[in-house]
Write an enzyme that holds these catalytic residues in place. Structure first.
Site, short mmCIF file in Angstrom:
data_model
loop_
_atom_site.label_atom_id
_atom_site.label_comp_id
_atom_site.label_asym_id
_atom_site.label_seq_id
_atom_site.Cartn_x
_atom_site.Cartn_y
_atom_site.Cartn_z
CG LEU A 169 41.15 42.33 39.09
CD1 LEU A 169 40.75 42.89 40.45
CD2 LEU A 169 42.51 42.85 38.70
NE ARG A 215 30.34 47.50 49.18
CZ ARG A 215 31.10 47.13 48.16
NH1 ARG A 215 30.85 46.02 47.51
NH2 ARG A 215 32.12 47.86 47.79
CG LEU A 268 39.11 45.23 43.41
CD1 LEU A 268 39.70 46.64 43.39
CD2 LEU A 268 38.79 44.81 41.98
#
Lengths: 220, 639, 250
Positions: free
Chosen positions: B45, B332, B443
């Site tokens: 990316l 997380r 991302l």
């Protein structure tokens, strides 16, 4: 931008040509089968139908010309496509298991070649009378031509075999033609070929019934 | 000698910094852009987007990737989504909120200015990707759909089924291939960077190995960009692709680039548990699953009943219990640590006892199996393929696994490292996520760096510096090539007994055990003894078959593992020095009475940028103090 | 479980190759197919033999790097599954497994089971994109796309570029790969301006790369790990036909 040649130069273009010409022949074969089935209604029905066709004059020749041109294009494109596809895999697999390809789809080329031979012999046999397995040939009594020929076992056998090839060729061809030319609708199960199967079965049965019935003495 | 760490943070109000900076940066005359050559290593990316965009601007770009096609970069595997402060859902989102969430998620160990810019650009990314044809999920009315994602209380995540990374990468890849066709980018697939060439303090090129022919080549450029991803494969078992490696950034480190916060690694809570010794990788199940799945374990340790036979009263929905406002969507690191905790208590499920349930039965009851299939169908299929269990019928088993590395090469606001001309983008740098990265923001960062930041700041570097002409006959290139050749030959001449993979597996176990989900001084000191021993054994006893002049996957791997062996040591050094807990770095010595991470802001509000001091010497610590002018440092709480 | 492998070995692009027999013993049914090959390679390395080269990377079925012809089936016996996601429980103990590289003129073998698939990149270069340079795009919600269209587009966009379609095709045609991209972009409003130009140039490139012709066996759809439908090929042909008639203009 694509000119006519650019279009034909591509494999997709060739396949579209094969699809269109193939569908022309599908139309013809359906009509042909319907006409031939008149044999079951006796000599008069068939002979007058044949007479009617011949009386159309130029129209008949136009149809014949279209069919010949379609056939020639179909065969040339098929030969070219086959050669390019063979070249696309110079080294084959030691083992390959087909998952979707059918007997019909895998015999398009050999079956097509057999059909080409058949078409030539068939025209020489029933249209021009050049080949006369029964010895005699009448330009007006199509019914008699059929009956005398199909009483000979190897003639009947050749026709029955060729019609099996036609059935297989059509089963895959009729279905794939509409996809090749991009008109088939989106489907949940694209590999299902119901219409094509019906068409192939009808044509195979119709064309096979005639020599079988004559050979068996059910007609004539 | 210590390096000078100047973040080059623009002055002024937070919201105006990037605008002001863009105005102040120098521009390269459009007609001159094609005269500048830029090397980009990595085609994910960040790298792919940068290569495409720089070529669109007119620069002469060379792009390198070790895969056979740029489309295979590991960004492709990101599942869940990409955040953007669009506030399309009218649920109170804003650029400031995304900024704040990201800073807080990173446990206040990232730069305010960088993170704010990231939040600002998030909006442009979505516009750009939609224009490229990325098929983001939509509502029936044709508007874009959003979902909420781990650690966020607003729905700001854009997604394309469970394949968001794939679709975003293909968007960048397609833009890149358009430039390849135009001639603006020359692509070098199956090519690995093995060294950085620095001339007069500036990055001027790289040394590569053609992985098919084995040819060692020199590439000269005016600037070098590394977008080579993270170093999670140091752990051997991770969710990273097999080829993902740290060689490019490690070589750059050894040529003078500072490596920041190497111990900041992310352990992702929802991965499929390990099933055997032969296992080569761990498979992530998108965190989006936690939107509808409930995490639980039996209340009693050693309860070996099947999940369906355990009544509600005997279940502990530990995330919902401990974090009522975030519940199963707790960030997380917290979800991971809690999973480890309950497993350490003997309450883990599955054969190994290293797993917790992620149960969809309530969601299926409430929404129907079809809705669940629509949302997570491909993830459920993937789970079933790997485990042979049907998650529509039995709860999934999940366990944390290494997923992402927040640490990386130190960069300033312009994404340039302390080596002039060497720019580092995406996961390879340390810039935006601090000590922990929230879901759906990797991302975002990769694309912000690649599409919008680097193409501006790189021009500024080129326009403000006079670069001498160099070619590959320069002594620095010759020296680097020789070093690469020698190293390659050394691998091949050891002819030892152990395979590269066996060393990698052993290294991974050490790092996982002592520098994994929780760390303590004794463990880290032990690891710092074990790693050099293992490294010595590697150089004595590794077996790399084949030759250098051919496709040799064992040789490729040997080089990568050799670098991991060194990097692992730096990770442990960093983890040992940071005696506070923050984000993914949990030091057992530093926790609250409830067992939550306890930061030490007085002593550790800085980025630790380590500088290579020479073989066999201890790396030098440089500190970049982090200034918080807009947010108040608070104890991260998700109760 | 114990298995007998027959693996294609070829030292380099121009070297001759042959099938070589290996025994793979003590294989766990929970291993992935590639992990089984890892085990074989570890053993080969220990025995001083050259390990088997094969492409792989993500090992979670999305990067498209892996791809083996397994017992004559691209990606092996499980439908909708890439080689890396195939598990050994799909095979029975004592089985013989034939492992071959993708075979096509457009996919020359590099070594053993690794092939060069750059032809697929070049098909994308020919037009598999929407021309939208970075910056200057309108607000994402200004473009409305019906959910059905975007769902169908996503079905095609799921292509991982592994090349199994061409490998499985008896004609070595890359039609499914090309058609999937044409369909993905052609179903979206953003893709309309270049739709017909795209069909012409991508189809042209596919031929130039030396792929064969689609005769609609349907093997590609069965082999595709993302189960992309051959309906996309119909759509590609339609766009191509229309483009040929209109010269690429609407």
């Amino acid at each position: 931008m694509a000119t006519g040649r650019g279009f034909y130069r591509s494999l997709v273009g060739k396949k579209i040509v094969m699809g269109v010409t193939g569908l022309i022949w599908v139309g013809f074969v359906v009509g042909h089968a319907a006409g031939n089935l008149l044999v079951f209604r006796g000599p008069e029905a068939l002979n007058s139908y044949s007479h009617f066709l011949k009386s159309t004059g130029e129209l008949l020749w136009i149809v014949r010309a279209v069919l010949v041109v379609a056939l020639v294009l179909h065969v040339i494109a098929a030969v070219q496509v086959t050669r390019q596809s063979r070249a696309a895999r110079p080294v084959g697999y030691a083992k390959q298991e087909h998952q979707a390809a059918t007997f019909a789809s895998r015999t398009m080329r050999w079956g097509g070649a057999l059909l080409l031979v058949f078409i030539v012999l068939h025209i020489l046999h029933f249209t021009t009378g050049t080949v006369r397995p029964a010895g005699s040939f009448s330009t007006t009594d199509v019914y008699a031509n059929m009956v005398t020929s199909f009483r000979i076992w190897w003639v009947a056998f050749f026709y029955v075999t060729s019609m099996a090839a036609l059935g297989f060729h059509l089963f895959h061809g009729a279905w794939s033609s509409v996809r090749s030319i991009g008109v088939s609708p989106v489907s949940a199960d694209p590999l299902k070929k119901k219409v094509s199967l019906g068409l192939a079965l009808f044509l195979w049965l119709a064309f096979t019934a005639i020599p079988v019935a004559i050979f068996a003495g059910l007609i004539g | 000698m210590t390096v000078k760490l100047d973040a080059k943070m623009p002055t002024g109000a937070l919201a105006q910094k990037w605008d002001k900076h863009r105005f102040e940066m120098k521009l390269v005359n459009p007609a001159n852009k094609r005269k500048y050559s830029i090397i980009i290593v990595g085609s994910g990316l960040a790298g792919g987007a940068a290569a495409a965009t720089l070529s669109e601007l007119g620069y002469d770009v060379k792009c390198f990737c070790f895969q056979d096609s740029p489309r295979r970069a590991h960004s492709i595997a990101a599942q869940g989504g990409i955040n953007a402060a669009k506030n399309y859902q009218n649920d109170g989102d804003s650029i400031y909120r995304l900024f704040y969430d990201t800073i807080k998620g990173g446990d206040f160990r990232a730069r305010e200015g960088n993170v704010y810019r990231l939040a600002q650009l998030s909006v442009n990314i979505i516009d750009q990707c939609v224009a490229q044809g990325v098929p983001f999920a939509r509502e029936y009315g044709g508007l874009l759909a959003n979902r909420s994602f781990g650690g966020a209380q607003v729905s700001r995540t854009f997604y394309a089924r469970g394949q968001t990374g794939q679709q975003l990468l293909l968007g960048a890849y397609q833009a890149l291939e358009r430039q390849v066709a135009r001639g603006g980018v020359k692509m070098f697939p199956r090519t690995e960077m093995l060294d950085l060439v620095v001339i007069d303090g500036r990055a001027r090129g790289i040394i590569t190995r053609d992985l098919v022919t084995g040819a060692i080549e020199s590439h000269v450029a005016d600037a070098v960009v590394l977008g080579t991803g993270g170093y999670g494969n140091v752990f051997f078992l991770s969710t990273n692709a097999q080829g993902t490696n740290a060689t490019a950034i490690w070589r750059a480190y050894k040529r003078g680039a500072a490596f920041a916060n190497p111990c900041f690694t992310q352990i992702h809570p929802t991965c499929i548990p390990v099933s055997g010794e032969y296992q080569s990788k761990l498979t992530l199940m998108s965190e989006s699953l936690r939107n509808d799945g409930r995490v639980w374990v039996p209340i009693k340790a050693g309860d070996k009943r099947a999940a369906a036979d355990i009544p509600e009263t005997d279940r502990d929905y530990f995330l919902e219990r401990k974090y009522p406002s975030f519940g199963n969507l707790a960030p997380r690191d917290i979800a991971s640590r809690n999973a480890k905790e309950v497993c350490d208590e003997g309450r883990g499920v599955g054969e190994s006892g290293l797993g917790v349930y992620l149960d969809f039965s309530d969601a299926i009851k409430r929404l129907g199996a079809d809705v669940i299939r629509e949302r997570y169908g491909n993830l459920f299929e993937m789970y079933q393929r790997i485990t042979d269990e049907n998650p529509y019928q039995v709860p999934m088993r999940i366990y944390p696994a290494v997923h992402y590395t927040m640490g990386g090469l130190w960069v300033d606001y312009n994404l340039m490292s302390n080596v002039d001309g060497l720019h580092v983008i995406g996961e390879a740098n340390f810039s935006d996520h601090g000590a922990y990265r929230l879901g759906a923001s990797a991302l975002m960062q990769g694309l912000a760096d690649g599409y919008f930041i680097l193409p501006n700041t790189l021009g500024h570097y080129l326009a403000s510096n006079k670069l001498d002409k160099v070619d590959d006959s320069h002594p620095a290139f010759r020296e680097a090539r020789t070093a690469v050749d020698e190293r390659t030959n050394r691998f091949l001449s050891i002819n030892g007994k152990r395979t590269v993979a066996s060393f990698h597996r052993e290294l991974g176990k050490v790092v996982w055990d002592y520098c994994g989900m929780s760390r303590n001084e004794a463990g880290l000191r032990l690891a710092l003894e074990k790693i050099p021993q293992l490294r010595a054994e590697f150089w004595r006893d590794v077996n790399v078959p084949g030759s250098a002049a051919e496709l040799n996957q064992a040789l490729e791997r040997a080089g990568r593992v050799a670098d991991f062996m060194e990097l692992a040591e730096l990770m442990c050094i960093d983890a040992l020095h940071r005696t506070e807990s923050c984000g993914g770095h949990f030091r057992e010595e530093s926790q609250t009475p409830e067992g939550e991470a306890l930061r030490d802001d007085a002593n550790f509000t800085y980025a630790a940028a380590w500088e290579f001091a020479g073989e066999g010497k201890a790396p030098v610590l440089n500190r970049e103090p982090l200034l918080f002018e807009n947010v108040k440092l608070s104890q991260r709480s998700y109760k | 479980m114990n298995l007998t492998l027959h693996v294609w070995r070829q030292a380099g692009p121009d070297a001759p190759g042959k099938m070589v027999r290996y025994e793979a013993n003590d294989i766990s049914p929970d291993m992935s197919f590639l992990e089984m090959l890892d085990v074989v390679n570890e053993r080969l390395t220990a025995e001083g033999e050259t390990p088997i080269a094969f492409d792989h990377d993500c090992r979670e079925g999305i990067c498209g790097a892996c791809g083996l012809m397994i017992n004559g089936i691209a990606h092996g016996p499980e439908k909708g599954t890439a080689t890396c996601q195939l598990h050994m429980r799909s095979f029975s103990d004592g089985a013989a497994i034939y492992i071959e590289p993708w075979r096509a003129r457009a996919f020359p073998v590099i070594r053993d089971l690794a092939v060069d698939r750059s032809s697929l990149d070049r098909i994308i270069q020919a037009g598999g994109f929407i021309t939208a340079a970075t910056g200057g795009s309108q607000d994402a919600n200004a473009i409305l796309v019906p959910k059905e269209n975007v769902d169908d587009a996503m079905d095609s966009a799921a292509c991982i570029g592994c090349g199994a379609c061409a490998a499985a095709c008896p004609n070595a045609s890359a039609s499914l790969f090309t058609a999937a991209k044409i369909t993905h972009l052609g179903l979206l409003p953003q893709g309309q301006p270049e739709r017909y130009r795209r069909a012409l140039s991508m189809v042209g490139r596919m031929d130039l790369e030396g792929f064969g012709s689609c005769t609609l066996h349907g093997e590609c759809q069965e082999a595709c790990p993302k189960e992309i439908s051959i309906d996309t090929i119909t759509r590609m042909n339609r766009d191509f036909l229309r483009a040929s008639v209109t010269g690429g203009r609407e």
